[in-house]
Write an enzyme that holds these catalytic residues in place. Structure first.
Site, PDB file in Angstrom:
ATOM      1  N   LYS A  28       0.919  -1.170   0.063  1.00  0.00           N
ATOM      2  CA  LYS A  28      -0.174   0.148   0.155  1.00  0.00           C
ATOM      3  C   LYS A  28       0.842   1.370  -0.078  1.00  0.00           C
ATOM      4  O   LYS A  28       1.672   1.522   1.010  1.00  0.00           O
ATOM      5  CB  LYS A  28      -0.910   0.113   1.202  1.00  0.00           C
ATOM      6  CG  LYS A  28      -1.831   1.314   1.255  1.00  0.00           C
ATOM      7  CD  LYS A  28      -2.667   0.868   2.224  1.00  0.00           C
ATOM      8  CE  LYS A  28      -3.660   2.453   2.655  1.00  0.00           C
ATOM      9  NZ  LYS A  28      -4.558   2.329   3.559  1.00  0.00           N
ATOM     10  N   LYS A  78      -2.003  -1.808  -3.922  1.00  0.00           N
ATOM     11  CA  LYS A  78      -2.963  -0.301  -3.799  1.00  0.00           C
ATOM     12  C   LYS A  78      -2.196   0.928  -3.903  1.00  0.00           C
ATOM     13  O   LYS A  78      -1.154   0.984  -2.941  1.00  0.00           O
ATOM     14  CB  LYS A  78      -3.706  -0.601  -2.523  1.00  0.00           C
ATOM     15  CG  LYS A  78      -4.564   0.581  -2.246  1.00  0.00           C
ATOM     16  CD  LYS A  78      -5.180   0.449  -0.772  1.00  0.00           C
ATOM     17  CE  LYS A  78      -6.008   1.720  -0.435  1.00  0.00           C
ATOM     18  NZ  LYS A  78      -6.465   1.631   0.820  1.00  0.00           N
TER      19      LYS A  78
HETATM   20  C1  PBG Z   1      -7.411   3.303   5.391  1.00  0.00           C
HETATM   21  C2  PBG Z   1      -7.390   3.248   3.878  1.00  0.00           C
HETATM   22  C3  PBG Z   1      -7.426   4.235   3.011  1.00  0.00           C
HETATM   23  C4  PBG Z   1      -7.982   3.680   1.791  1.00  0.00           C
HETATM   24  C5  PBG Z   1      -8.471   2.410   2.118  1.00  0.00           C
HETATM   25  N1  PBG Z   1      -8.199   2.149   3.342  1.00  0.00           N
HETATM   26  C6  PBG Z   1      -6.999   5.701   3.104  1.00  0.00           C
HETATM   27  C7  PBG Z   1      -5.622   5.856   3.407  1.00  0.00           C
HETATM   28  O1  PBG Z   1      -4.854   5.170   3.555  1.00  0.00           O
HETATM   29  O2  PBG Z   1      -5.391   7.112   3.559  1.00  0.00           O
HETATM   30  C8  PBG Z   1      -8.078   4.639   0.474  1.00  0.00           C
HETATM   31  C9  PBG Z   1      -8.929   3.971  -0.464  1.00  0.00           C
HETATM   32  C10 PBG Z   1      -9.467   4.679  -1.659  1.00  0.00           C
HETATM   33  O3  PBG Z   1      -8.665   5.987  -2.001  1.00  0.00           O
HETATM   34  O4  PBG Z   1     -10.210   4.496  -2.395  1.00  0.00           O
HETATM   35  N2  PBG Z   1      -8.051   3.053   6.117  1.00  0.00           N
END
Ligand code: PBG
Length: 331
Positions: A198, A250
Site C-alpha cells: 500500500k 494499492k
Molecule cells: C485506510 C484506507 C485508505 C483507503 C482504504 N483504506 C486511506 C488511506 O490510507 O489514507 C483508500 C481507498 C481509496 O482511496 O479509495 N483505512
C-alpha cells in the site's frame, strides 16, 4: 514469391468475432468487490462531491446494498465506517457498538453467506488525529502499541460476523498479530486480506473526503514510497509468511508493475484496489467531456486484471457487474 509481410498479427484483429475469440483476459462479476461507506447518525445517503456517484450510507441501508451486491453477483462488499466521534486511540474501532462493527453485523445478517462481508481494519477513520495507528509521546505512530489495538479490532470485526478482514494500516507485524488473536479466540476461519503493498498516494484524496479524514501531514512513515517496487514485493512476501490468506496492491493503476511482480511470486490470491482517485479521475474527465467514460472504466479494469489481479476492489463494481452480466465486453 513469398508474400510480404510474412507475419500479419492484424489477422486476428480483423473482425469483432475474431477479437472476441482471442481475447486473453476478461472479467466476471465475482471478481469485483464494492467498497461501501457507512456513516453514523445519518438517515439518508449523502453524496460525496469528489466521487460522483458514490455516497455515504446510513446503517439501515446496508441490507439493501447487500441485496444489490447479491443480485449483481459480485464477490463481496468492503465496509468502511465513518463514526460521529473520534478519539486519540480510535475507541470506536474496537467497540462492538461502533459504526463499522454494527455495519458488519447488519451486512453479515443480510448476506447470510450469499456474498462475502469484508471490513477495513485500520484506525484512521476512528482516531481524532487521523493516523492509521496510535501515537507515541513524541507524536510518531507507535507500531507495536498499534498492533494491540488491531488485534482487538480483528476480534470485534470477527465477532460481528466479517468473513474477510482487510488489514490496511501498514504496521509491521499486523498480519501475525491479528492471526494470533483470531486463532486464540477460535476465529480460525476468518480470512486475512493484507493490503501488503500500500503506497503513500495522492490518489487516496477523494477517499479522505469520503471518510471525513482529520489527518494533517502524511502517512509516509508507514505507507510505501512510490519510487520502490521491490519493497512492495517484499511486503507481500512478509505478509504471506505471517499468514495472509490474500495479498493486495494499492493503488492499482499507477502500480501495475508491482501488481505483476507480486502476482508472479505469490502463493496466495492477489487482489488490487482501484482507489478513489483512480475513480474520480475518470468520472471527472468524463463529465468534462474529454474521455469516453464506459470505455475508460473497462480499460482501466482490464489493465488491472491483465497485470495479475484475481479480484478488484472498485467503486464501479455494481455497474460493471451489470455490464458483464449483460454480456458486454470491457475492451
Ligand atoms: C485506510 C484506507 C485508505 C483507503 C482504504 N483504506 C486511506 C488511506 O490510507 O489514507 C483508500 C481507498 C481509496 O482511496 O479509495 N483505512
Amino acid at each position: 514469391m513469398t508474400a510480404f509481410p510474412v507475419r500479419r498479427p492484424r489477422r486476428l484483429r480483423r473482425s469483432a468475432a475474431l477479437r472476441h475469440l482471442v481475447a486473453e483476459h476478461d472479467l466476471t462479476a465475482r471478481r469485483l468487490i464494492l467498497p461501501v461507506f457507512v456513516k453514523e447518525g445519518i438517515d439518508a445517503a449523502q453524496p460525496i462531491a469528489s466521487m460522483p456517484g458514490v455516497a455515504q450510507h446510513p446503517l439501515d441501508a446496508v441490507a439493501d446494498i447487500v441485496e444489490q451486491a447479491v443480485a449483481a453477483g459480485i464477490g463481496g462488499i468492503m465496509l468502511f465506517g465513518v463514526p460521529a466521534t473520534r478519539d486519540a486511540v480510535g475507541s470506536g474501532a474496537t467497540d462492538p457498538d461502533g459504526i463499522l462493527n454494527r455495519a458488519i453485523a447488519a451486512a453479515a445478517h443480510a448476506a447470510a453467506g450469499r456474498i462475502t462481508v469484508q471490513a477495513d481494519l485500520c484506525l484512521d477513520e476512528f482516531t481524532d488525529h487521523g493516523h492509521c495507528g496510535v501515537l507515541a509521546a513524541d507524536g510518531s505512530v507507535d507500531n507495536d502499541a498499534t498492533l494491540e489495538v488491531y488485534a482487538r479490532m480483528a476480534l470485534a470485526q470477527a465477532d460481528a460476523g466479517a468473513d474477510i478482514l482487510g488489514l490496511s494500516g501498514m504496521m509491521d507485524g499486523q498480519v501475525a498479530a491479528c492471526r494470533r488473536a483470531l486463532d486464540a479466540a477460535g476465529h480460525r476461519d476468518v480470512v486475512i486480506l493484507a493490503y501488503s503493498a500500500k503506497y503513500a498516494s495522492a490518489f487516496y484524496g477523494p477517499f479522505r473526503d469520503a471518510v471525513e479524514s482529520t489527518l494533517t501531514g502524511d502517512r509516509r512513515t508507514y505507507q510505501l514510497d512510490a519510487a520502490n517496487g521491490r519493497e512492495g514485493v517484499q511486503e507481500a512476501l512478509v505478509d504471506i509468511d505471517e499468514g495472509a490468506d490474500i495479498v493486495m496492491v494499492k493503488p492499482a493503476g499507477p502500480y501495475l508493475d508491482v501488481l505483476a511482480e507480486v502476482a508472479a511470486v505469490s502463493a496466495v490470491p492477489v487482489w488490487a484496489y482501484q482507489v478513489s482517485g483512480e475513480y474520480a479521475m475518470i468520472e471527472h474527465a468524463a463529465a468534462a467531456g474529454v474521455i469516453d467514460r464506459d470505455r475508460a472504466i473497462g480499460e482501466s479494469l482490464l489493465g488491472i486484471r491483465r497485470a495479475g489481479a484475481e479480484a478488484i476492489l472498485t467503486y464501479w463494481a455494481l455497474e460493471v457487474a451489470g455490464w458483464l452480466n449483460a454480456g458486454r465486453s470491457l475492451a
